[in-house]
Enzyme design. Structure first.
Site, mmCIF file in Angstrom:
data_model
loop_
_atom_site.group_PDB
_atom_site.id
_atom_site.type_symbol
_atom_site.label_atom_id
_atom_site.label_comp_id
_atom_site.label_asym_id
_atom_site.label_seq_id
_atom_site.Cartn_x
_atom_site.Cartn_y
_atom_site.Cartn_z
ATOM 1 N N ASN A 32 47.067 51.780 26.258
ATOM 2 C CA ASN A 32 45.688 52.131 26.595
ATOM 3 C C ASN A 32 44.880 50.850 26.675
ATOM 4 O O ASN A 32 44.778 50.114 25.688
ATOM 5 C CB ASN A 32 45.101 53.052 25.516
ATOM 6 C CG ASN A 32 45.823 54.370 25.471
ATOM 7 O OD1 ASN A 32 45.773 55.133 26.416
ATOM 8 N ND2 ASN A 32 46.524 54.613 24.376
ATOM 9 N N SER A 37 34.528 42.057 27.487
ATOM 10 C CA SER A 37 33.909 40.980 28.262
ATOM 11 C C SER A 37 34.784 39.737 28.183
ATOM 12 O O SER A 37 35.949 39.819 27.823
ATOM 13 C CB SER A 37 32.476 40.721 27.786
ATOM 14 O OG SER A 37 32.477 40.300 26.449
ATOM 15 N N SER A 38 34.231 38.607 28.460
ATOM 16 C CA SER A 38 35.044 37.475 28.884
ATOM 17 C C SER A 38 35.137 36.318 27.911
ATOM 18 O O SER A 38 35.348 35.198 28.338
ATOM 19 C CB SER A 38 34.460 36.973 30.197
ATOM 20 O OG SER A 38 33.086 36.707 30.023
ATOM 21 N N GLU A 91 37.102 37.310 36.387
ATOM 22 C CA GLU A 91 37.965 38.034 37.301
ATOM 23 C C GLU A 91 37.249 38.216 38.635
ATOM 24 O O GLU A 91 36.025 38.289 38.682
ATOM 25 C CB GLU A 91 38.376 39.388 36.714
ATOM 26 C CG GLU A 91 37.268 40.406 36.547
ATOM 27 C CD GLU A 91 36.443 40.259 35.272
ATOM 28 O OE1 GLU A 91 35.531 41.079 35.094
ATOM 29 O OE2 GLU A 91 36.667 39.330 34.476
#
Length: 153
Positions: A32, A37-38, A91
């Site tokens: 799953n 965020s990054s 991304e």
């Protein structure tokens, strides 16, 4: 912090099946995924993806693109920059866009994020997945956040 960068691509009879098959191709189809965020910690270490426990709750940054237009060239890109204080992930995706331009876009975005935080880049990694759609296809690139709770064995 340990992370893995994975990519995958595949076809399927529906958009959902194509996406699921691309995840499986990348080695993350049986877990799953929780989109985060990054941000990475300063000590982020990139390693190969280990076998993950089926059904595990796995944090990731996910770049994904799906198309049902035969002949489309689809590309998913992920860029990782690691500095001494922290790291960033970006991304991007494209349909019928030049792969080198998408890679450059991802690099530019992640460099900007690090510069904005006044953090020098120690490591920079870019990975991508690209394919030409035959019927219905999906391409993914992802940073998977690893921990002992999700790794099999």
């Amino acid at each position: 912090m340990k992370i893995a960068i994975v990519t995958g691509k595949d076809e399927g009879p529906t958009k959902l099946n194509a996406f699921d098959n691309a995840l499986s191709d990348a080695g993350i189809g049986d877990v799953n995924l929780i989109k985060v965020s990054s941000m990475l910690s300063a000590n982020a270490e990139i390693q190969e993806l280990p076998k993950l426990k089926a059904g595990a709750m796995v944090n990731c940054v996910l770049s994904e693109v799906t198309s049902n237009n035969p002949g489309d060239v689809i590309t998913a890109v992920i860029a990782v920059a690691i500095g001494n204080e922290l790291g960033c992930v970006v991304e991007t995706t494209g349909i019928n866009k030049d792969t080198d331009e998408l890679i450059g876009e991802a690099e530019e975005m992640v460099r900007y994020m690090m510069e904005k935080r006044d953090v020098a880049i120690r490591e920079l990694h870019v990975e991508f997945s690209t394919t030409t759609v035959k019927n219905i296809a999906s391409a993914i690139a992802s940073v998977v956040y690893l921990n002992n709770d999700i790794v099999e064995g």
